[in-house]
Structure formats: structure tokens, C-alpha cells
Design an enzyme around this catalytic site. Sequence first.
Site, PDB file in Angstrom:
ATOM      1  N   HIS A 176       0.995  -1.180   0.002  1.00 49.12           N
ATOM      2  CA  HIS A 176      -0.111   0.128   0.077  1.00 49.12           C
ATOM      3  C   HIS A 176       0.909   1.174  -0.024  1.00 49.12           C
ATOM      4  O   HIS A 176       1.968   1.297   0.552  1.00 49.12           O
ATOM      5  CB  HIS A 176      -0.752  -0.014   1.114  1.00 49.12           C
ATOM      6  CG  HIS A 176      -1.976   1.109   1.408  1.00 49.12           C
ATOM      7  ND1 HIS A 176      -1.749   2.315   1.490  1.00 49.12           N
ATOM      8  CD2 HIS A 176      -3.052   1.043   0.837  1.00 49.12           C
ATOM      9  CE1 HIS A 176      -2.710   3.031   1.397  1.00 49.12           C
ATOM     10  NE2 HIS A 176      -3.782   2.311   1.040  1.00 49.12           N
TER      11      HIS A 176
ATOM     12  N   GLU B 140      -4.014   2.103  -7.236  1.00 50.54           N
ATOM     13  CA  GLU B 140      -4.279   3.319  -6.384  1.00 50.54           C
ATOM     14  C   GLU B 140      -3.664   4.526  -6.618  1.00 50.54           C
ATOM     15  O   GLU B 140      -2.326   4.531  -5.815  1.00 50.54           O
ATOM     16  CB  GLU B 140      -4.243   2.683  -4.937  1.00 50.54           C
ATOM     17  CG  GLU B 140      -5.067   1.620  -4.511  1.00 50.54           C
ATOM     18  CD  GLU B 140      -5.529   1.665  -2.979  1.00 50.54           C
ATOM     19  OE1 GLU B 140      -6.838   1.567  -2.673  1.00 50.54           O
ATOM     20  OE2 GLU B 140      -4.658   1.762  -2.127  1.00 50.54           O
TER      21      GLU B 140
HETATM   22  P1  PGA Z   1      -9.670   5.649   0.486  1.00 48.80           P
HETATM   23  O1  PGA Z   1      -8.592   4.745   0.512  1.00 48.80           O
HETATM   24  O2  PGA Z   1     -11.175   4.849   0.106  1.00 48.80           O
HETATM   25  O3  PGA Z   1      -9.962   6.348   1.915  1.00 48.80           O
HETATM   26  O4  PGA Z   1      -9.482   6.721  -0.644  1.00 48.80           O
HETATM   27  C1  PGA Z   1      -8.135   3.737  -0.113  1.00 48.80           C
HETATM   28  C2  PGA Z   1      -7.276   2.962   0.249  1.00 48.80           C
HETATM   29  O5  PGA Z   1      -6.166   3.671   0.789  1.00 48.80           O
HETATM   30  O6  PGA Z   1      -6.948   1.920  -0.043  1.00 48.80           O
END
Ligand code: PGA
Length: 219
Positions: free
Chosen positions: A96, A145
Site C-alpha cells: 500500500h 491506487e
Molecule cells: P480511500 O482509501 O478509500 O479512503 O481513498 C483507499 C485506500 O487507501 O486503500
Amino acid sequence: MKKQYIIANWKENKTTEEAVSWVSEFSELYVPHEDKEVILCPTFALLPALSNELKKLGLDIKLGSQNFPAFEEGAFTGEESPRLLKEFVDYAIIGHSERRNFFHETEDLLEKKVSLAKEYSIEPILCVQDAETPIHSGATLVAYEPIFAIGTGTPDTPENAQVVSLTIAKEHEQVSVIYGGSISGENVRSFTEKDGIFGVLVGSKSLNPQSFAEIITNA
Ligand code: PGA
């Protein structure tokens, strides 16, 4: 209908009491769907209680960890090896952007984690920030992401998320790509309806059982 992964990343949130009450509220709202795999990724400390609770309520929801070390079990004070986690989880988030950023995780380390996860039959959910981030061998579930979209309320456009997903899938045929970053009940469909996007990774909106159930229903 394509198979979708709807994944909650609770990050560093919730006491056991709060987590148990989340599950109880969620169980009233959740409508299971055979093509939607729902996965909860809480802190390590919550895994045993959540595992019990899900069993007790007969909820067909899988658990995942948000991380694990690149070490086997042994003299590594403070760590939770995949062999120990396997008792509770089927999935693990790896790489992440918060781990890359705050804990300086490198591609070498992530490569080891992916292969260790596979060794223990844990499915890694490898997070990448763009189409150029390496996809390590063995990864079959990848979450795109973009950093600007995480926790900001401003998601990527579904069109761009699709371009990135298809670019990754073109080079890595075995991979299913999901999207994460400011997903809500209102915008989830605009992503999951795109060819090449196989679900969503949800942070903030997964902390509330109502908004998470809404995301699952609308996906
Ligand atoms: P968020 O986070 O939905 O709050 O943008 C997503 C993530 O960090 O996996």
C-alpha cells in the site's frame, strides 16, 4: 457477470468492540452476491474476534491482513508471519502507498512478500500507484491506487483507471486489476462497469457499515 472483489481496508482503526458492532450492523444490510467476493482487512489485533464473529453470524466474508513481514516465523520481535496469519486470513494487502511512504518498503521487499504469501496460500493484493510500478511474479490481484486519490475525496476518472488497468493486464495476463482511491456508493459503479476493472479497494467509506454495504450493492 464478471467476478468482482470488494475489499475494505480499515487501516489503523477500530477497537474490538467497534469492530464487532460494525459486523453486527453490516450483517443486517449485506446482500451476498455469488459474483462479489467481499474481503475485510482490519488490524492484526482484530483478526481473531472478527473471524469468530463472522463464523457466528454465518457471513460469507473473507478476511485479509493489511501487511505482513518478509520473514518466516522466528526470532523477529513484533512481527506477524504469514504462517501465523494464515489461521485467519485468505488475503493480504501488500505494498500500500502508506507502507511504501511511511515504512520505506522497497520493490525487493515487496517481491519477497508476494512470494512468501503464495507459499502460505495467502492471496496477495498488490497495490501499485501507476502502470509503471513493478508487478511481482506470483501476483494475480493488483490494486491500482493513485496517490492523489487516496483519502482525498477526489478519485481518478473511471476512464483513466480503465486505461491503467488494461495496460497492466496487457503485460500480465494472469492479473485481475481493481481500483482504489475515494470510492463511494455513488461512484463505485462508474469504475466496476468498465471492462478490465474487477472490483474496488475501499478505505474511508468502509469504516461505516452502511456506506460499505451500499458500495457492495451498487458495484
Ligand atoms: P480511500 O482509501 O478509500 O479512503 O481513498 C483507499 C485506500 O487507501 O486503500
